[in-house]
Design an enzyme around this catalytic site. Structure first.
Site, mmCIF file in Angstrom:
data_model
loop_
_atom_site.group_PDB
_atom_site.id
_atom_site.type_symbol
_atom_site.label_atom_id
_atom_site.label_comp_id
_atom_site.label_asym_id
_atom_site.label_seq_id
_atom_site.Cartn_x
_atom_site.Cartn_y
_atom_site.Cartn_z
ATOM 1 N N ASN A 17 31.043 30.979 12.373
ATOM 2 C CA ASN A 17 32.425 31.316 12.736
ATOM 3 C C ASN A 17 32.545 32.632 13.509
ATOM 4 O O ASN A 17 33.447 32.761 14.332
ATOM 5 C CB ASN A 17 33.267 31.389 11.450
ATOM 6 C CG ASN A 17 34.585 32.100 11.668
ATOM 7 O OD1 ASN A 17 35.532 31.537 12.219
ATOM 8 N ND2 ASN A 17 34.651 33.366 11.257
ATOM 9 N N SER A 32 36.125 26.579 20.515
ATOM 10 C CA SER A 32 37.455 26.953 21.029
ATOM 11 C C SER A 32 37.915 25.956 22.082
ATOM 12 O O SER A 32 37.087 25.343 22.779
ATOM 13 C CB SER A 32 37.369 28.338 21.682
ATOM 14 O OG SER A 32 38.567 28.629 22.364
ATOM 15 N N TYR A 46 33.321 33.666 27.611
ATOM 16 C CA TYR A 46 33.694 33.023 26.330
ATOM 17 C C TYR A 46 33.648 31.494 26.460
ATOM 18 O O TYR A 46 33.133 30.803 25.579
ATOM 19 C CB TYR A 46 35.088 33.514 25.968
ATOM 20 C CG TYR A 46 35.629 33.111 24.620
ATOM 21 C CD1 TYR A 46 35.162 33.700 23.440
ATOM 22 C CD2 TYR A 46 36.648 32.160 24.516
ATOM 23 C CE1 TYR A 46 35.707 33.342 22.209
ATOM 24 C CE2 TYR A 46 37.191 31.798 23.294
ATOM 25 C CZ TYR A 46 36.713 32.400 22.139
ATOM 26 O OH TYR A 46 37.259 32.040 20.915
ATOM 27 N N ALA A 96 31.838 29.778 28.539
ATOM 28 C CA ALA A 96 30.424 29.378 28.649
ATOM 29 C C ALA A 96 29.758 29.385 27.281
ATOM 30 O O ALA A 96 29.007 28.465 26.928
ATOM 31 C CB ALA A 96 29.688 30.326 29.594
ATOM 32 N N ALA A 97 30.044 30.411 26.486
ATOM 33 C CA ALA A 97 29.425 30.514 25.157
ATOM 34 C C ALA A 97 29.887 29.384 24.250
ATOM 35 O O ALA A 97 29.078 28.708 23.598
ATOM 36 C CB ALA A 97 29.763 31.875 24.535
ATOM 37 N N LYS A 98 31.184 29.140 24.212
ATOM 38 C CA LYS A 98 31.716 28.094 23.318
ATOM 39 C C LYS A 98 31.304 26.709 23.820
ATOM 40 O O LYS A 98 31.001 25.819 23.021
ATOM 41 C CB LYS A 98 33.242 28.202 23.217
ATOM 42 C CG LYS A 98 33.740 29.492 22.544
ATOM 43 C CD LYS A 98 33.265 29.621 21.108
ATOM 44 C CE LYS A 98 33.997 30.723 20.349
ATOM 45 N NZ LYS A 98 33.507 30.891 18.971
ATOM 46 N N ILE A 157 45.544 30.509 17.095
ATOM 47 C CA ILE A 157 45.662 30.685 15.644
ATOM 48 C C ILE A 157 46.022 32.149 15.391
ATOM 49 O O ILE A 157 45.433 33.051 16.018
ATOM 50 C CB ILE A 157 44.319 30.343 14.934
ATOM 51 C CG1 ILE A 157 43.775 28.963 15.364
ATOM 52 C CG2 ILE A 157 44.478 30.449 13.413
ATOM 53 C CD1 ILE A 157 44.634 27.769 15.023
HETATM 54 P P1 NDP Z 1 38.866 37.823 14.136
HETATM 55 O O1 NDP Z 1 38.737 38.773 15.282
HETATM 56 O O2 NDP Z 1 40.106 37.813 13.307
HETATM 57 O O3 NDP Z 1 37.610 37.996 13.134
HETATM 58 C C1 NDP Z 1 36.329 38.014 13.683
HETATM 59 C C2 NDP Z 1 35.320 37.971 12.565
HETATM 60 O O4 NDP Z 1 34.009 37.879 13.146
HETATM 61 C C3 NDP Z 1 35.325 39.209 11.696
HETATM 62 O O5 NDP Z 1 34.990 38.841 10.383
HETATM 63 C C4 NDP Z 1 34.208 40.064 12.317
HETATM 64 O O6 NDP Z 1 33.587 40.986 11.408
HETATM 65 C C5 NDP Z 1 33.218 38.965 12.683
HETATM 66 N N1 NDP Z 1 32.279 39.384 13.717
HETATM 67 C C6 NDP Z 1 32.546 39.711 15.012
HETATM 68 N N2 NDP Z 1 31.407 40.062 15.621
HETATM 69 C C7 NDP Z 1 30.415 39.949 14.711
HETATM 70 C C8 NDP Z 1 29.021 40.203 14.733
HETATM 71 N N3 NDP Z 1 28.406 40.636 15.839
HETATM 72 N N4 NDP Z 1 28.305 40.010 13.596
HETATM 73 C C9 NDP Z 1 28.917 39.568 12.456
HETATM 74 N N5 NDP Z 1 30.235 39.322 12.372
HETATM 75 C C10 NDP Z 1 30.969 39.519 13.487
HETATM 76 O O7 NDP Z 1 38.601 36.369 14.775
HETATM 77 P P2 NDP Z 1 39.236 34.945 14.445
HETATM 78 O O8 NDP Z 1 39.293 34.755 12.980
HETATM 79 O O9 NDP Z 1 40.449 34.778 15.252
HETATM 80 O O10 NDP Z 1 38.112 33.996 15.088
HETATM 81 C C11 NDP Z 1 37.121 33.342 14.326
HETATM 82 C C12 NDP Z 1 36.415 32.336 15.211
HETATM 83 O O11 NDP Z 1 37.363 31.415 15.732
HETATM 84 C C13 NDP Z 1 35.740 32.972 16.429
HETATM 85 O O12 NDP Z 1 34.518 32.314 16.710
HETATM 86 C C14 NDP Z 1 36.726 32.714 17.556
HETATM 87 O O13 NDP Z 1 36.088 32.684 18.806
HETATM 88 C C15 NDP Z 1 37.268 31.363 17.143
HETATM 89 N N6 NDP Z 1 38.573 31.055 17.720
HETATM 90 C C16 NDP Z 1 39.696 31.763 17.378
HETATM 91 C C17 NDP Z 1 40.920 31.434 17.908
HETATM 92 C C18 NDP Z 1 42.187 32.150 17.550
HETATM 93 O O14 NDP Z 1 43.247 31.799 18.116
HETATM 94 N N7 NDP Z 1 42.182 33.115 16.651
HETATM 95 C C19 NDP Z 1 41.052 30.341 18.884
HETATM 96 C C20 NDP Z 1 39.812 29.648 19.153
HETATM 97 C C21 NDP Z 1 38.641 30.006 18.600
HETATM 98 P P3 NDP Z 1 34.150 42.522 11.227
HETATM 99 O O15 NDP Z 1 35.387 42.392 10.386
HETATM 100 O O16 NDP Z 1 33.046 43.245 10.523
HETATM 101 O O17 NDP Z 1 34.436 43.020 12.602
#
Ligand code: NDP
Length: 242
Positions: free
Chosen positions: A88, A140, A153, A155-157, A186
């Site tokens: 995630n 995503s 982003y 490309a990665a997803k 979200i």
């Molecule tokens: P948030 O920014 O709310 O949370 C991101 C989370 O990822 C945090 O727990 C953060 O940890 C952790 N994280 C980030 N970088 C790293 C790293 N290098 N190593 C370990 N942990 C890491 O993101 P969301 O909850 O919104 O997103 C979650 C997933 O859903 C992501 O993959 C995002 O791309 C995807 N997504 C989200 C959407 C949205 O609308 N919110 C839409 C589509 C996809 P810490 O707290 O320590 O920084």
């Protein structure tokens, strides 16, 4: 112990997934990068629901950190099995390609795509031995449709989506399913600068989604009963894009 590892479990969607899987009886390994106060809060919320868990901080963009931290945990817990892996953790860093710096491309690819490979490769061996596993990758809408300003982003997803389909075919015979969940907008820290009021008119359901709605879908795919669903990408976007 039956464990579930959720990367990026300290906040947002990952936190809701941790709480949901904890309530279903999994011992939850809460990964995060640096925000230990938020990760502690996730653990407290799991405990409030009578679940169990522990913090497992490592940087998913750093393969050495993954192999050391997760590798050590695996070595020290030979009797425990990670049955559910939710990839995630993710970041975005949006900019038009002509202004995108090397680091912006590399960080986004490392955190969202490379992490899938390095984390999954470590966890899947035990799943193969046990002939059971559930892997859910959070991708995503951007990886399906492509969005301007997000070439890194998207490309990665998109890469994770293709890898999901390939891995599902590699491990299906061993009782392991691999699926992807593709959210639209979200409500989390990641979307705090996007106005729901302005955007909702283009979303058929007329609102942003909640983290609990995404967690519900992940829990469905992670359940033993979902064993005939694999290699799928399920959108959860209020009808924004199909
Ligand atoms: P948030 O920014 O709310 O949370 C991101 C989370 O990822 C945090 O727990 C953060 O940890 C952790 N994280 C980030 N970088 C790293 C790293 N290098 N190593 C370990 N942990 C890491 O993101 P969301 O909850 O919104 O997103 C979650 C997933 O859903 C992501 O993959 C995002 O791309 C995807 N997504 C989200 C959407 C949205 O609308 N919110 C839409 C589509 C996809 P810490 O707290 O320590 O920084």
């Amino acid at each position: 112990m039956k464990c579930a590892l959720v990367t990026g479990g300290s906040r947002g969607i990952g936190r809701a997934i941790c709480i949901k899987l904890g309530s279903l009886g999994y011992h939850v390994l809460i990964n995060f990068r640096s925000n230990s106060a938020e990760a502690d809060q996730t653990l407290s919320l799991i405990h409030n629901n009578k679940g169990t868990g522990e913090l497992l901080p490592f940087d998913v963009s750093n393969k050495k950190d993954i192999s050391e931290t997760l590798g050590l945990w695996t070595e020290a817990h030979k009797e425990d099995h990670i049955e559910v892996l939710v990839n995630n953790a993710g970041i975005k860093d949006d900019v038009l390609i002509m202004w995108m710096k090397d680091e912006q491309w590399e960080n986004v690819i490392r955190t969202n795509l490379d992490s899938f490979f390095y984390v999954t490769r470590l966890v899947i061996n035990d799943m193969l031995m046990k002939r059971y596993g559930r892997i859910v990758n959070i991708v995503s809408l951007s990886g399906l449709k492509g969005l301007p300003g997000q070439t890194n982003y998207s490309a990665a997803k998109g890469g994770v989506i293709a890898a999901t389909k390939a891995l599902a075919q590699e491990v299906g015979r061993r009782g392991i399913t691999v699926n992807a969940v593709a959210p639209g907008f979200i409500k989390t820290d990641m979307t705090e600068n996007i106005s729901e009021k302005e955007m909702k008119s283009i979303i058929p359901v007329n609102r942003f989604g909640t983290v609990d709605e995404v967690a519900h879908l992940v829990a469905f795919l992670a359940s033993p009963e979902s064993g005939y669903i694999t290699g799928e990408v399920i959108s959860i976007n209020g009808g924004l894009y199909t």
